[in-house]
Design a protein around this motif. Sequence first.
Motif, PDB file in Angstrom:
ATOM      1  N   SER A 181       1.088  -1.757  -0.177  1.00 14.14           N
ATOM      2  CA  SER A 181       0.162   0.004  -0.068  1.00 14.14           C
ATOM      3  C   SER A 181       0.704   1.155   0.194  1.00 14.14           C
ATOM      4  CB  SER A 181      -1.085  -0.381   1.315  1.00 14.14           C
ATOM      5  OG  SER A 181      -0.778  -0.169   2.304  1.00 14.14           O
ATOM      6  N   LYS A 224      -3.917   1.954  -2.306  1.00 14.11           N
ATOM      7  CA  LYS A 224      -4.705   0.762  -1.675  1.00 14.11           C
ATOM      8  C   LYS A 224      -5.674   1.906  -2.830  1.00 14.11           C
ATOM      9  CE  LYS A 224      -7.569  -1.703   1.474  1.00 14.11           C
ATOM     10  NZ  LYS A 224      -8.971  -1.071   0.830  1.00 14.11           N
ATOM     11  N   TRP A 268      -2.877   0.789  -8.263  1.00 17.89           N
ATOM     12  CA  TRP A 268      -2.762   0.616  -6.978  1.00 17.89           C
ATOM     13  C   TRP A 268      -1.209   0.758  -7.191  1.00 17.89           C
ATOM     14  CZ3 TRP A 268       1.010  -2.883  -5.829  1.00 17.89           C
ATOM     15  CH2 TRP A 268       1.551  -3.888  -6.469  1.00 17.89           C
TER      16      TRP A 268
END
Length: 388
Positions: free
Chosen positions: A89, A369, A364
């Motif tokens: 992320s 994310k 992403w």
Amino acid sequence: MARKETIPELNLVRGISILAVLMVHATSASMASMKESSLYGAYVFLNTFSLFCVPAFIFLTGFVLFYNYYDKPLTISTVKQFFGKRLMSIVIPYLFISIAYFVLKYFLYYRSLSAPELLDMLGGYLLYGKAYTHLYYVFIIIQFYILFPLLLFLFQRAVWLARLAIPIGFAVQWSFYYLLKQGVLTVPSKGSVSLTYFSPFLIGAFFGMYYPRLKRWLATGPEFRFRGKAAATGAFVLVWLVCASCFVTMWVVTRTGQGKFESYWYEIGYNAFTVLTSIMLLKLSYWIWAKGASAVKNALTDLSSLSFGIYLVHPALLLFYREFPPQTGTSWLHHLWMAGGYALALGGSLIILLAAYRLTKHAWILFGKVPDKFTAPRGKKPEVTTAA
């Protein structure tokens, strides 16, 4: 283990903070170009008051991490899972977006450099979060993620340390500043080191660890009333107003050429203003969630879920926008152009992100994310979470 309650108010703080980020960057050009304008003081105010944004994001990071993990066993499995999530992320998007900005800068500024020179430059940029001016923040967050398991271990094993998280945060941050000031330590970029923002991170950690108790002061409603709450809130608001006024005034005086202060006053002012504003925003978010219009809450929640992507994208839009300033001396046109930069930074970022999220499942890699709401089928309502 019982599922923890979600804290939707945090999304409001994050939404407001990303709007402040855009304000800082959209008005930064005015600090030099609008000095002769009668509204220069207003630009300085908007730019200076919005400087709470990065410390507020760091405060939220500390809050969410310790809220989610403080009462969980710290195991090897937990640590692996934690770093695995952050790798996907944060770290991978940081690397790819840094390379993307470096390529952009290559075509604009570095085409005369050799391949070894470019690789050496890129390595330095990645090491200090300098591929573009805003990426230092992502680099700092990665540092806090690395430190987090150690801090969590210490706070879980020694409750007295957890209770002293706030003074520890200030002590570490100001010790770092003092050692730099005295020349004991040297770092290439102070702003890219997490110790520079240790107090907002550990204040957030304290709020996360002791949230059930602090919620009584933060939340509104008859069930959260207690004796002295109104007085405590009033005193805090007064302190915040005084601090904010002094900090903004100091920078107005400086920017307008009316005087200068010792460097440590800017550091003290920034630290005090930003941490108090972060707490003030959290308190305000509870009032907005309880009393505010649904449209406002929904808009800020959506901005919150898109905030990381907006943060990464908007400087590129401003870079190109500033290549086409007004070619006339008409003052109102310059003000309109400044406002247009803000609108482009927000609206253009939203268009790019929403298109990317809809068109490819690999968005992403650049933007972190992907929010569930913007890839889910119509009619599916996303769950509000407190995930960092």
